[in-house]
Structures are given as structure tokens and as C-alpha cells.
Scaffold this active site. Structure first.
Site, PDB file in Angstrom:
ATOM      1  N   LEU A 129       0.867  -1.151   0.114  1.00  0.00           N
ATOM      2  CA  LEU A 129       0.026   0.201  -0.026  1.00  0.00           C
ATOM      3  C   LEU A 129       0.819   1.199   0.195  1.00  0.00           C
ATOM      4  O   LEU A 129       0.721   2.095  -0.931  1.00  0.00           O
ATOM      5  CB  LEU A 129      -1.093  -0.002   1.269  1.00  0.00           C
ATOM      6  CG  LEU A 129      -1.750  -1.203   1.747  1.00  0.00           C
ATOM      7  CD1 LEU A 129      -2.494  -1.037   2.990  1.00  0.00           C
ATOM      8  CD2 LEU A 129      -2.524  -1.772   0.426  1.00  0.00           C
ATOM      9  N   GLU A 131       3.644   4.296  -0.029  1.00  0.00           N
ATOM     10  CA  GLU A 131       4.396   4.750  -1.044  1.00  0.00           C
ATOM     11  C   GLU A 131       5.394   5.893  -0.405  1.00  0.00           C
ATOM     12  O   GLU A 131       5.000   6.121   0.644  1.00  0.00           O
ATOM     13  CB  GLU A 131       3.551   5.355  -2.256  1.00  0.00           C
ATOM     14  CG  GLU A 131       2.860   4.381  -3.020  1.00  0.00           C
ATOM     15  CD  GLU A 131       2.326   4.929  -4.352  1.00  0.00           C
ATOM     16  OE1 GLU A 131       2.743   5.952  -4.762  1.00  0.00           O
ATOM     17  OE2 GLU A 131       1.629   4.153  -4.952  1.00  0.00           O
ATOM     18  N   PRO A 132       6.327   6.198  -0.983  1.00  0.00           N
ATOM     19  CA  PRO A 132       7.339   7.409  -0.208  1.00  0.00           C
ATOM     20  C   PRO A 132       6.373   8.566  -0.064  1.00  0.00           C
ATOM     21  O   PRO A 132       6.795   9.141   1.377  1.00  0.00           O
ATOM     22  CB  PRO A 132       8.362   7.707  -1.471  1.00  0.00           C
ATOM     23  CG  PRO A 132       8.265   6.395  -2.325  1.00  0.00           C
ATOM     24  CD  PRO A 132       6.846   5.600  -2.181  1.00  0.00           C
ATOM     25  N   ARG A 283      16.506 -10.547  41.728  1.00  0.00           N
ATOM     26  CA  ARG A 283      17.230  -9.449  42.013  1.00  0.00           C
ATOM     27  C   ARG A 283      16.768  -8.808  43.213  1.00  0.00           C
ATOM     28  O   ARG A 283      15.960  -8.351  43.792  1.00  0.00           O
ATOM     29  CB  ARG A 283      16.982  -8.331  40.825  1.00  0.00           C
ATOM     30  CG  ARG A 283      17.627  -7.116  40.913  1.00  0.00           C
ATOM     31  CD  ARG A 283      19.414  -7.419  40.701  1.00  0.00           C
ATOM     32  NE  ARG A 283      20.050  -6.091  40.636  1.00  0.00           N
ATOM     33  CZ  ARG A 283      21.419  -6.443  40.358  1.00  0.00           C
ATOM     34  NH1 ARG A 283      21.994  -7.311  40.221  1.00  0.00           N
ATOM     35  NH2 ARG A 283      22.176  -5.304  40.394  1.00  0.00           N
ATOM     36  N   GLY A 354      16.585  -2.649  35.434  1.00  0.00           N
ATOM     37  CA  GLY A 354      17.734  -1.838  35.748  1.00  0.00           C
ATOM     38  C   GLY A 354      18.818  -1.873  34.282  1.00  0.00           C
ATOM     39  O   GLY A 354      18.334  -1.960  33.178  1.00  0.00           O
ATOM     40  N   GLY A 355      20.020  -1.753  34.702  1.00  0.00           N
ATOM     41  CA  GLY A 355      20.809  -1.827  33.579  1.00  0.00           C
ATOM     42  C   GLY A 355      20.738  -2.861  32.602  1.00  0.00           C
ATOM     43  O   GLY A 355      20.940  -2.810  31.524  1.00  0.00           O
ATOM     44  N   GLU A 378      -0.473  -0.906  10.208  1.00  0.00           N
ATOM     45  CA  GLU A 378      -2.094  -1.172   9.942  1.00  0.00           C
ATOM     46  C   GLU A 378      -2.883  -0.113  10.231  1.00  0.00           C
ATOM     47  O   GLU A 378      -3.873  -0.149  11.054  1.00  0.00           O
ATOM     48  CB  GLU A 378      -2.460  -2.624  10.781  1.00  0.00           C
ATOM     49  CG  GLU A 378      -1.825  -3.708  10.442  1.00  0.00           C
ATOM     50  CD  GLU A 378      -2.352  -4.546   9.015  1.00  0.00           C
ATOM     51  OE1 GLU A 378      -3.631  -4.051   8.670  1.00  0.00           O
ATOM     52  OE2 GLU A 378      -1.712  -5.479   8.540  1.00  0.00           O
TER      53      GLU A 378
HETATM   54  C1  LIG Z   1       8.450  -1.662   9.701  1.00  0.00           C
HETATM   55  C2  LIG Z   1       7.517  -1.330   8.916  1.00  0.00           C
HETATM   56  C3  LIG Z   1       6.662  -2.126   8.136  1.00  0.00           C
HETATM   57  C4  LIG Z   1       5.668  -1.936   7.226  1.00  0.00           C
HETATM   58  N1  LIG Z   1       5.081  -2.645   6.318  1.00  0.00           N
HETATM   59  C5  LIG Z   1       4.257  -2.453   5.538  1.00  0.00           C
HETATM   60  C6  LIG Z   1       3.601  -3.294   4.602  1.00  0.00           C
HETATM   61  O1  LIG Z   1       3.875  -4.447   4.749  1.00  0.00           O
HETATM   62  N2  LIG Z   1       2.604  -2.753   3.664  1.00  0.00           N
HETATM   63  C7  LIG Z   1       2.503  -1.495   3.424  1.00  0.00           C
HETATM   64  O2  LIG Z   1       1.912  -0.939   2.888  1.00  0.00           O
HETATM   65  N3  LIG Z   1       3.091  -0.409   4.396  1.00  0.00           N
HETATM   66  C8  LIG Z   1       3.689  -1.072   5.591  1.00  0.00           C
HETATM   67  N4  LIG Z   1       4.350  -0.015   6.243  1.00  0.00           N
HETATM   68  C9  LIG Z   1       4.099   1.441   6.411  1.00  0.00           C
HETATM   69  C10 LIG Z   1       3.126   1.715   7.372  1.00  0.00           C
HETATM   70  O3  LIG Z   1       1.736   1.403   7.126  1.00  0.00           O
HETATM   71  C11 LIG Z   1       3.261   3.470   7.409  1.00  0.00           C
HETATM   72  O4  LIG Z   1       4.243   3.841   7.834  1.00  0.00           O
HETATM   73  C12 LIG Z   1       2.093   3.961   8.160  1.00  0.00           C
HETATM   74  O5  LIG Z   1       0.882   3.669   7.441  1.00  0.00           O
HETATM   75  C13 LIG Z   1       1.928   5.493   8.285  1.00  0.00           C
HETATM   76  O6  LIG Z   1       2.278   5.979   7.165  1.00  0.00           O
HETATM   77  P1  LIG Z   1       3.509   7.063   7.162  1.00  0.00           P
HETATM   78  O7  LIG Z   1       4.841   6.458   7.399  1.00  0.00           O
HETATM   79  O8  LIG Z   1       3.488   7.591   5.714  1.00  0.00           O
HETATM   80  O9  LIG Z   1       3.047   8.164   7.919  1.00  0.00           O
HETATM   81  P2  LIG Z   1       1.953   9.488   7.437  1.00  0.00           P
HETATM   82  O10 LIG Z   1       1.061   9.413   7.005  1.00  0.00           O
HETATM   83  O11 LIG Z   1       3.053  10.445   6.941  1.00  0.00           O
HETATM   84  O12 LIG Z   1       1.811   9.952   8.911  1.00  0.00           O
HETATM   85  C14 LIG Z   1       2.759  10.848   9.941  1.00  0.00           C
HETATM   86  C15 LIG Z   1       1.874  11.195  11.236  1.00  0.00           C
HETATM   87  O13 LIG Z   1       0.891  11.977  10.960  1.00  0.00           O
HETATM   88  C16 LIG Z   1      -0.284  11.341  11.414  1.00  0.00           C
HETATM   89  N5  LIG Z   1      -1.431  11.578  10.522  1.00  0.00           N
HETATM   90  C17 LIG Z   1      -1.485  11.235   9.315  1.00  0.00           C
HETATM   91  N6  LIG Z   1      -2.647  11.865   8.734  1.00  0.00           N
HETATM   92  C18 LIG Z   1      -3.568  12.268   9.794  1.00  0.00           C
HETATM   93  C19 LIG Z   1      -4.888  12.618   9.996  1.00  0.00           C
HETATM   94  N7  LIG Z   1      -5.592  12.588   8.908  1.00  0.00           N
HETATM   95  N8  LIG Z   1      -5.317  12.655  11.379  1.00  0.00           N
HETATM   96  C20 LIG Z   1      -4.702  12.803  12.220  1.00  0.00           C
HETATM   97  N9  LIG Z   1      -3.407  12.123  12.301  1.00  0.00           N
HETATM   98  C21 LIG Z   1      -2.785  12.257  11.149  1.00  0.00           C
HETATM   99  C22 LIG Z   1       0.034   9.967  11.589  1.00  0.00           C
HETATM  100  O14 LIG Z   1      -0.839   9.039  12.489  1.00  0.00           O
HETATM  101  C23 LIG Z   1       1.433   9.941  11.957  1.00  0.00           C
HETATM  102  O15 LIG Z   1       1.586  10.225  13.401  1.00  0.00           O
HETATM  103  C24 LIG Z   1       5.251  -0.538   7.333  1.00  0.00           C
HETATM  104  C25 LIG Z   1       6.056   0.446   8.147  1.00  0.00           C
HETATM  105  C26 LIG Z   1       7.055  -0.091   8.957  1.00  0.00           C
HETATM  106  C27 LIG Z   1       7.917   0.940   9.831  1.00  0.00           C
END
Ligand SMILES: Cc1cc2nc3c(=O)[nH]c(=O)nc-3n(C[C@H](O)[C@H](O)[C@H](O)COP(=O)(O)OP(=O)(O)OC[C@H]3O[C@@H](n4cnc5c(N)ncnc54)[C@H](O)[C@@H]3O)c2cc1C
Length: 398
Positions: A129, A131-132, A283, A354-355, A378
Site C-alpha cells: 500500500l 509509497e514514499p 534481583r 535496571g541496567g 495497519e
Molecule cells: C517496519 C514497517 C513495516 C511496514 N510494513 C508495511 C507493509 O507491509 N505494507 C504497507 O503498505 N506498509 C507498510 N508499512 C508502512 C506503514 O503502514 C506506514 O508507515 C503507516 O501507514 C504510516 O504512514 P506514514 O509512515 O506515511 O506516516 P504519515 O501518513 O505521513 O503520518 C505521519 C503522522 O501523521 C499522523 N496523521 C496522518 N494523517 C492524519 C490525519 N488525517 N489525522 C490525524 N493524524 C494523522 C499519523 O498518525 C502519523 O503520526 C510499514 C512500516 C514500517 C515502519
């Protein structure tokens, strides 16, 4: 049942299955988890074991070669494994989210084509799902699939995808109509393999970018997918055979993924608590075990109550799912509360140790590094609270 695919087994059969998995955890996972984690090594032997145990087909219907477990049984398994090494559960859970997309929304042809391959683990994968430039705001994705005859041509980049590198395919959220308004109407889900499912020959037009470095959740690969004029058969890949349904599949359709994150969080919290109860009796300071100091007792009491509450919320959401009820609020509550509990309890466990809690020789520092991901994956916990609030209002109109 929510999607007609989750079955129930007798208590005796469930006990037998949980016992077999517990024995495997003790014999095969516990001796190697620490080293594999610190080396960030993909656990090839354990993945083979998990395939043999049937975990890649845990919630796939028996008609397609899966175990067809209920969400309740599945969550118990996830919690048990997470108590030893949470990363392992990501390998089959991300895969099962891909399988769930097909099982719940796919055409009969797609179910027959993909699910048996997913159930054995012959074709493993995950959910693509993010993307950058689009995580929470999934409608902002830019990966595009353009129809050309019987095929789709895919271009775009996905990031943070679990199982991206070691897996063989991915359920890919794309835009089939980038100009659609509202934006979600132009989104579709495709099952896209990296290798030919029959010959296993690598396919052209898809490659992985770098393996991403992380705070925790080691062992499992998190990576990028890059699609450049990647061509895929529409009949096999367009889930449900209809464009415009991808957003619903990626969000509303996968509450079970949130319950799973809750179950993983419960595993982390239970292990942190168990280690703390043990350590606090061993401990000694000021001539007595630290469990006799009230400051430590206050911590243990709160940790135990929150861990149990997290477990009950998770069981509650899983049971509602098994009854076929709508569970967006229940899954959100379980995911939010259990993951925040995992963070709190693992930090408290570190203080109690602790440590030694900070030492890489103890499991506590790993639990502490793994827990925060549960708040992000998720659907972030910020979003979960918003979902809960919206559901509260929707279910209680004045
Ligand atoms: C180890 C790891 C494994 C992952 N595995 C998968 C995978 O298998 N498939 C996949 O598709 N993705 C995966 N992800 C991605 C993950 O689902 C996303 O990082 C997550 O959905 C958050 O998106 P973002 O990082 O772009 O944060 P952003 O969407 O940029 O959010 C940044 C912050 O803003 C908050 N925010 C954003 N919009 C709102 C809003 N409307 N209201 C209130 N707060 C908001 C968020 O809660 C967060 O605190 C993975 C990520 C990690 C770190």
C-alpha cells in the site's frame, strides 16, 4: 462469519495445535531468535518450519488447502509466537493479508489460482500500500496501472513493504484512474508476482530497491518495490475483476490485520511482564528481592492489569469477527490499546531490569524496540482513535 471463510475447530483440536506450536517455539525458535535478530538475518529454516506447520495458510479456507482457522485461534497463535519473536508473525501475517484480499474479494478463478499457492507458502508475499509520499493518506498514491488489452502496465514505487525482498508477490494498491473524483473511485488492487508462479522465472519490469534499516522488527525484510512498465495479466491480477474497489479492500476489508497487530502486541506485553515478574524475584537490593519494594509492585500491578485488558480486548474483537459482525471499532480499540500497552509495559520492564534491561543479552531491549511499530502499522494509533470516535457517533445517533 465476516467473509464466510473463517472456521472453528474443537477445543481439543485447538489445544493440540497450540501445543505443537508451543513445542516448536521452545525447541526451534527460542534457541536462535536472539542471534537472528541481532544479525538481522532472514530466518530461512524457521520459514520452512512455518510452512510445514501450515501457518501460511492459517486463515485460508480448507477448500484451497489452508487450515481455515477462526480469528480467535489465529490470534492465540500470533500471541504465542510474538512472546518469543514477534518478527516471525510478520512473515506469515503480511502474507495472509494478501491472501485475505483474494479470499474475500477475488473472483472464483483468482481464488482457485492463487489461494492454494499461498496456503502452502509456495508463493509468499505481503500487502503493498505505502509509497514514499503516501502512508496514512492512501488516496494520494501515485502507482498507476494502465489497461492494455488483456493486461495491465504498472509504473510506480512502493516502500516499507514487509516480505518485499524474500517474498514472491504482493497485493498492490494502484490507481487505475488517476483522475477519478473522489480519488478512491480510481483505485484498484492487483496481485502482482515477481516470479512466474508456474516456472518461478523472475519477471521483467519489477525490482526491489534497498532493504530498509529499522529500529526493531529485525529478521523480516522491509523493502521497496519499483515497477517500470511491468506487465501483468488482468484476469489473474485485478482482484474481483472490477476496477475502483481497491481502497475498500485496503482499508475496510482488512480489520483482521488490526486484530493481528493487537495479538502481536499482547505477545510483547506478556513476555515483558513474565520476564519482569521473574527478575523481580531474583534481583535483590537492600537485603530483599525487588518485588518486595512497593515501587516495583506498583509497576507490576499496572503492567499485569493493562496486559490482561489488552488480551481481553483482542479476544473480544476476534470473537466479534468470527461471529460475522462489523468490527472496525472493536479492531481499532484492540489495536490501539494493546499496542500502547506493549510500549508502556516493555519500557516498565526495562526500568525493572535496571541496567540489564538495556543490555543486548536480555530480551527486554528487543521487546522495547519492537513495540512502537505496533502503534504505526495497519493504521496509526492516531487514526484508530479517530475511527473509534466516528463509529461511536455513527452507532449512537441522537
Ligand atoms: C517496519 C514497517 C513495516 C511496514 N510494513 C508495511 C507493509 O507491509 N505494507 C504497507 O503498505 N506498509 C507498510 N508499512 C508502512 C506503514 O503502514 C506506514 O508507515 C503507516 O501507514 C504510516 O504512514 P506514514 O509512515 O506515511 O506516516 P504519515 O501518513 O505521513 O503520518 C505521519 C503522522 O501523521 C499522523 N496523521 C496522518 N494523517 C492524519 C490525519 N488525517 N489525522 C490525524 N493524524 C494523522 C499519523 O498518525 C502519523 O503520526 C510499514 C512500516 C514500517 C515502519
Amino acid at each position: 462469519m465476516a467473509d464466510g471463510n473463517f472456521g472453528h475447530i474443537s477445543e481439543a483440536d485447538e489445544r493440540q495445535m497450540l501445543d505443537a506450536i508451543q513445542k516448536w517455539i521452545e525447541k526451534k525458535v527460542a534457541p536462535v531468535a536472539m542471534k537472528l535478530e541481532h544479525d538481522n538475518e532472514w530466518p530461512a529454516d524457521l520459514v520452512n518450519d512455518m510452512a510445514e506447520l501450515g501457518l501460511f495458510g492459517a486463515i485460508i479456507h480448507p477448500d484451497y488447502g489452508g487450515l481455515g482457522l477462526s480469528a480467535t485461534t489465529y490470534c492465540k497463535i500470533v500471541t504465542m509466537i510474538s512472546q518469543e519473536w514477534m518478527s516471525l508473525t510478520g512473515i506469515f501475517n503480511s502474507h495472509l493479508m494478501m491472501a485475505t484480499v483474494v479470499q474475500r474479494f477475488g473472483t472464483d478463478y483468482q481464488k482457485e489460482y492463487w489461494l492454494p499457492k499461498f496456503a502452502t507458502g509456495e508463493m509468499r508475499g505481503g500487502l503493498g500500500l505505502t509509497e514514499p509520499d503516501a502512508g496514512t493518506d492512501l488516496q494520494g498514491i501515485r502507482t498507476v496501472a494502465r489497461r492494455q488489452g488483456d493486461n495491465y502496465i504498472v509504473n510506480g514505487t512502493k516502500t516499507w513493504i514487509s516480505n518485499a525482498i524474500e517474498g514472491h508477490c504482493v497485493a498492490l494498491l494502484v490507481k487505475t484512474d488517476p483522475d477519478a473524483q473522489p480519488r478512491h473511485k480510481g483505485m484498484s488492487m492487483l496481485i502482482v508476482p515477481k516470479i512466474d508462479p508456474e516456472t518461478k522465472v523472475p519477471l521483467k519490469g519489477v525490482k526491489n530497491g534497498k532493504k530498509l534499516e529499522k529500529l526493531g522488527y529485525k529478521g523480516i525484510d522491509s523493502g521497496e518495490f519499483i515497477f517500470e512498465d511491468y506487465e501483468v495479466d488482468a484476469k489473474k491480477s485485478l482482484v474481483g475483476g472490477e476496477e475502483g474497489k481497491g481502497f475498500v479492500m485496503a482499508t475496510g476489508g482488512l480489520e483482521i490485520g488490526r486484530v493481528n497487530i493487537a495479538a502481536r502486541s499482547v505477545g510483547i506485553a506478556k513476555r515483558a511482564l513474565a520476564e519482569s515478574v521473574k527478575y523481580a524475584q531474583m534481583r535483590k537490593t537492600m537485603g530483599k528481592p525487588i518485588c518486595e519494594h512497593q515501587a516495583i509492585q506498583l509497576k507490576l500491578g499496572e503492567m499485569a492489569a493493562k496486559t490482561r485488558a489488552a488480551e481481553l480486548l483482542t479476544q473480544d474483537a476476534a470473537a466479534a469477527f468470527d461471529r460475522g459482525e462489523r468490527i472496525d471499532m472493536e479492531a481499532g480499540m484492540a489495536k490501539f490499546f494493546a499496542s500502547e500497552t506493549a510500549v508502556e509495559v516493555s519500557l516498565e520492564a526495562m526500568r525493572i531490569h535496571g541496567g540489564y534491561g538495556y543490555s543486548k543479552e536480555y530480551v527486554i531491549e528487543r521487546l522495547y524496540r519492537d513495540a512502537p511499530l505496533m502503534c504505526i502499522g495497519e493504521g496509526t494509533n492516531e487514526m484508530q482513535r479517530i475511527i473509534i470516535a466516528k463509529q461511536l457517533v455513527a452507532r449512537n445517533p441522537i
